[in-house]
Design an enzyme around this catalytic site. Sequence first.
Site, PDB file in Angstrom:
ATOM      1  N   LYS A  44       0.845  -1.213   0.000  1.00 12.41           N
ATOM      2  CA  LYS A  44       0.000   0.000   0.000  1.00 12.41           C
ATOM      3  C   LYS A  44       0.869   1.247   0.000  1.00 12.41           C
ATOM      4  O   LYS A  44       0.446   2.319   0.443  1.00 12.41           O
ATOM      5  CB  LYS A  44      -0.939  -0.002   1.216  1.00 12.41           C
ATOM      6  N   ARG A  45       2.086   1.093  -0.476  1.00  7.35           N
ATOM      7  CA  ARG A  45       3.024   2.211  -0.601  1.00  7.35           C
ATOM      8  C   ARG A  45       3.227   2.926   0.740  1.00  7.35           C
ATOM      9  O   ARG A  45       3.357   4.129   0.813  1.00  7.35           O
ATOM     10  CB  ARG A  45       2.572   3.211  -1.676  1.00  7.35           C
ATOM     11  N   LEU A  85      -6.142   6.594   2.364  1.00  7.52           N
ATOM     12  CA  LEU A  85      -7.394   7.240   1.947  1.00  7.52           C
ATOM     13  C   LEU A  85      -8.603   6.337   2.151  1.00  7.52           C
ATOM     14  O   LEU A  85      -9.728   6.827   2.238  1.00  7.52           O
ATOM     15  CB  LEU A  85      -7.281   7.683   0.486  1.00  7.52           C
ATOM     16  N   GLY A 128       0.550  12.890   4.081  1.00  5.30           N
ATOM     17  CA  GLY A 128       0.939  12.535   5.448  1.00  5.30           C
ATOM     18  C   GLY A 128       2.342  11.946   5.524  1.00  5.30           C
ATOM     19  O   GLY A 128       2.974  11.988   6.582  1.00  5.30           O
ATOM     20  N   GLU A 131       4.379  14.876   5.938  1.00  5.07           N
ATOM     21  CA  GLU A 131       4.196  15.371   7.313  1.00  5.07           C
ATOM     22  C   GLU A 131       5.038  14.545   8.294  1.00  5.07           C
ATOM     23  O   GLU A 131       5.649  15.087   9.212  1.00  5.07           O
ATOM     24  CB  GLU A 131       2.709  15.319   7.697  1.00  5.07           C
ATOM     25  N   GLU A 151      -3.378  17.010  -0.941  1.00  3.47           N
ATOM     26  CA  GLU A 151      -4.613  17.214  -0.176  1.00  3.47           C
ATOM     27  C   GLU A 151      -5.616  18.047  -0.974  1.00  3.47           C
ATOM     28  O   GLU A 151      -6.824  17.776  -0.959  1.00  3.47           O
ATOM     29  CB  GLU A 151      -4.310  17.903   1.165  1.00  3.47           C
ATOM     30  N   GLY A 159      -3.589  17.265   7.934  1.00  2.00           N
ATOM     31  CA  GLY A 159      -4.110  17.010   9.282  1.00  2.00           C
ATOM     32  C   GLY A 159      -3.072  16.379  10.180  1.00  2.00           C
ATOM     33  O   GLY A 159      -3.327  16.081  11.334  1.00  2.00           O
TER      34      GLY A 159
HETATM   35  C1  1HE Z   1      -3.130   3.704  -1.228  1.00  2.00           C
HETATM   36  C2  1HE Z   1      -2.579   4.988  -1.074  1.00  2.00           C
HETATM   37  C3  1HE Z   1      -3.149   5.844  -0.107  1.00  2.00           C
HETATM   38  C4  1HE Z   1      -1.469   3.981  -2.607  1.00  2.00           C
HETATM   39  N1  1HE Z   1      -4.193   5.373   0.610  1.00  2.00           N
HETATM   40  N2  1HE Z   1      -4.168   3.288  -0.487  1.00  2.00           N
HETATM   41  N3  1HE Z   1      -2.063  10.407  -0.629  1.00  2.00           N
HETATM   42  C5  1HE Z   1      -2.191  10.445  -1.966  1.00  2.00           C
HETATM   43  O1  1HE Z   1      -3.081  11.095  -2.496  1.00  2.00           O
HETATM   44  C6  1HE Z   1      -1.224   9.613  -2.737  1.00  2.00           C
HETATM   45  C7  1HE Z   1      -1.961   8.471  -3.405  1.00  2.00           C
HETATM   46  N4  1HE Z   1      -1.041   7.499  -3.990  1.00  2.00           N
HETATM   47  C8  1HE Z   1      -0.420   7.697  -5.169  1.00  2.00           C
HETATM   48  O2  1HE Z   1      -0.474   8.740  -5.779  1.00  2.00           O
HETATM   49  C9  1HE Z   1       0.380   6.535  -5.707  1.00  2.00           C
HETATM   50  O3  1HE Z   1      -0.092   5.353  -5.064  1.00  2.00           O
HETATM   51  C10 1HE Z   1       1.912   6.645  -5.483  1.00  2.00           C
HETATM   52  C11 1HE Z   1       2.477   7.751  -6.378  1.00  2.00           C
HETATM   53  C12 1HE Z   1       2.248   6.947  -4.033  1.00  2.00           C
HETATM   54  C13 1HE Z   1       2.571   5.299  -5.822  1.00  2.00           C
HETATM   55  O4  1HE Z   1       2.174   4.900  -7.130  1.00  2.00           O
HETATM   56  P1  1HE Z   1       2.355   3.356  -7.553  1.00  2.00           P
HETATM   57  O5  1HE Z   1       1.986   3.276  -9.005  1.00  2.00           O
HETATM   58  O6  1HE Z   1       3.705   2.868  -7.131  1.00  2.00           O
HETATM   59  O7  1HE Z   1       1.310   2.517  -6.654  1.00  2.00           O
HETATM   60  P2  1HE Z   1      -0.273   2.361  -6.838  1.00  2.00           P
HETATM   61  O8  1HE Z   1      -0.558   1.319  -7.874  1.00  2.00           O
HETATM   62  O9  1HE Z   1      -0.944   3.677  -7.046  1.00  2.00           O
HETATM   63  O10 1HE Z   1      -0.725   1.843  -5.406  1.00  2.00           O
HETATM   64  C14 1HE Z   1      -0.474   0.529  -4.955  1.00  2.00           C
HETATM   65  C15 1HE Z   1      -1.554   0.173  -3.937  1.00  2.00           C
HETATM   66  O11 1HE Z   1      -1.464   1.073  -2.829  1.00  2.00           O
HETATM   67  C16 1HE Z   1      -2.962   0.365  -4.497  1.00  2.00           C
HETATM   68  O12 1HE Z   1      -3.785  -0.557  -3.855  1.00  2.00           O
HETATM   69  P3  1HE Z   1      -4.233  -1.931  -4.587  1.00  2.00           P
HETATM   70  O13 1HE Z   1      -5.053  -2.634  -3.600  1.00  2.00           O
HETATM   71  O14 1HE Z   1      -4.973  -1.497  -5.826  1.00  2.00           O
HETATM   72  O15 1HE Z   1      -2.938  -2.636  -4.927  1.00  2.00           O
HETATM   73  C17 1HE Z   1      -3.340   1.762  -4.026  1.00  2.00           C
HETATM   74  O16 1HE Z   1      -4.736   1.969  -3.946  1.00  2.00           O
HETATM   75  C18 1HE Z   1      -2.699   1.764  -2.657  1.00  2.00           C
HETATM   76  N5  1HE Z   1      -2.432   3.115  -2.195  1.00  2.00           N
HETATM   77  N6  1HE Z   1      -1.555   5.121  -1.952  1.00  2.00           N
HETATM   78  C19 1HE Z   1      -4.673   4.131   0.402  1.00  2.00           C
HETATM   79  N7  1HE Z   1      -2.672   7.050   0.148  1.00  2.00           N
HETATM   80  C20 1HE Z   1      -3.193  13.352   8.203  1.00  2.00           C
HETATM   81  S1  1HE Z   1      -3.769  14.096   6.827  1.00  2.00           S
HETATM   82  C21 1HE Z   1      -2.765  13.622   5.506  1.00  2.00           C
HETATM   83  C22 1HE Z   1      -3.503  13.837   4.224  1.00  2.00           C
HETATM   84  C23 1HE Z   1      -2.864  13.083   3.109  1.00  2.00           C
HETATM   85  O17 1HE Z   1      -1.912  12.380   3.260  1.00  2.00           O
HETATM   86  S2  1HE Z   1      -3.599  13.331   1.582  1.00  2.00           S
HETATM   87  C24 1HE Z   1      -2.549  12.483   0.470  1.00  2.00           C
HETATM   88  C25 1HE Z   1      -2.954  11.040   0.293  1.00  2.00           C
END
Ligand code: 1HE
Length: 278
Positions: A44-45, A85, A128, A131, A151, A159
């Site tokens: 889940k990265r 997420l 995060g 963060e 975000e 957050g």
């Molecule tokens: C996740 C998450 C996640 C990956 N929550 N499951 N963060 C984001 O908006 C970043 C979202 N993630 C991405 O943009 C990409 O995943 C990455 C650039 C980080 C990596 O890409 P990649 O191609 O290596 O991996 P992937 O195919 O996108 O993800 C692999 C799996 O991880 C996949 O799940 P699967 O079951 O389909 O294999 C994704 O859904 C899962 N995954 N990122 C849940 N973030 C305290 S407040 C803080 C507020 C925030 O942090 S907002 C930013 C959230």
Amino acid sequence: MNETEANDVLSEFQPAGGLLAELSLLRVECAGPLFHLRLNRPAKRNAINDTLVRELQTAFVHLPKQARVVVISGEGAHFSAGLDLSEVTEQDVVEGVFHSRAWHAAFEQIQYGPVPVIAALHGAVVGGGLELAATAHLRVADQTAFFALPEGQRGIFVGGSGSVRISRLIGVSRMTDMMLTGRVLDATEAEAASLVNYRVPEGQALAKALELAHKVAANAPLSNYAVTQALPRIAEMAPGDGLFLESLMSAIAQGDEAAKQRVRDFLAKRAGKVGKAA
Ligand code: 1HE
């Protein structure tokens, strides 16, 4: 330290015992005074869910006395994809506040815990995850690292203390840009923005972090404590109050036997000069 030397150092690390061995999403290893916490959710990265937040807090609350420096890194191709997420969609407003406060409590424990913390960063360091990296006292990034605050695109706000910690590292203006436009900084840009202290070639962030950890662990513990605890607080104070606290902190550090011995060693020509090894 090159990659081979780093692998030698890493091979000295053994799994930590006690509570630290029972954490499911963090792999904790130690070698003498150095502790290595690896976010261990690569499928889940290293997205940060409630369990991981709790485990980070537990790890820092239960660091053994022998710990002098902690290095945090991420397993797999990325440091961390930030907030999990999948956990936020069903939260109501009150749950959202408590959720954010749980991150604050855990991250406070990291920044204001007993020892200096060094983050070794690669791949995604976003939301995060950024963060979390901002709670560390030093950040090392390899060339693959990229930094973002998506975000804005996700319809949420930081957050996990980013508005306090990231804005202090890079300034409100840069952070506003990252949040409003989704701007992604590469490692070179992050270094220029003071977001990272060291930039190294691909695959070498952990080696560099361990090399730094060795140096930091060799300092007098009270001196390290003063740097990590007093410095950020003094920087927030009115100058007069800051100077007063500085005088107290410096007298306390100087009064410690470890400091006296180090000064004696220098005067007796037993200690290294600045820029040279001891
Ligand atoms: C996740 C998450 C996640 C990956 N929550 N499951 N963060 C984001 O908006 C970043 C979202 N993630 C991405 O943009 C990409 O995943 C990455 C650039 C980080 C990596 O890409 P990649 O191609 O290596 O991996 P992937 O195919 O996108 O993800 C692999 C799996 O991880 C996949 O799940 P699967 O079951 O389909 O294999 C994704 O859904 C899962 N995954 N990122 C849940 N973030 C305290 S407040 C803080 C507020 C925030 O942090 S907002 C930013 C959230």
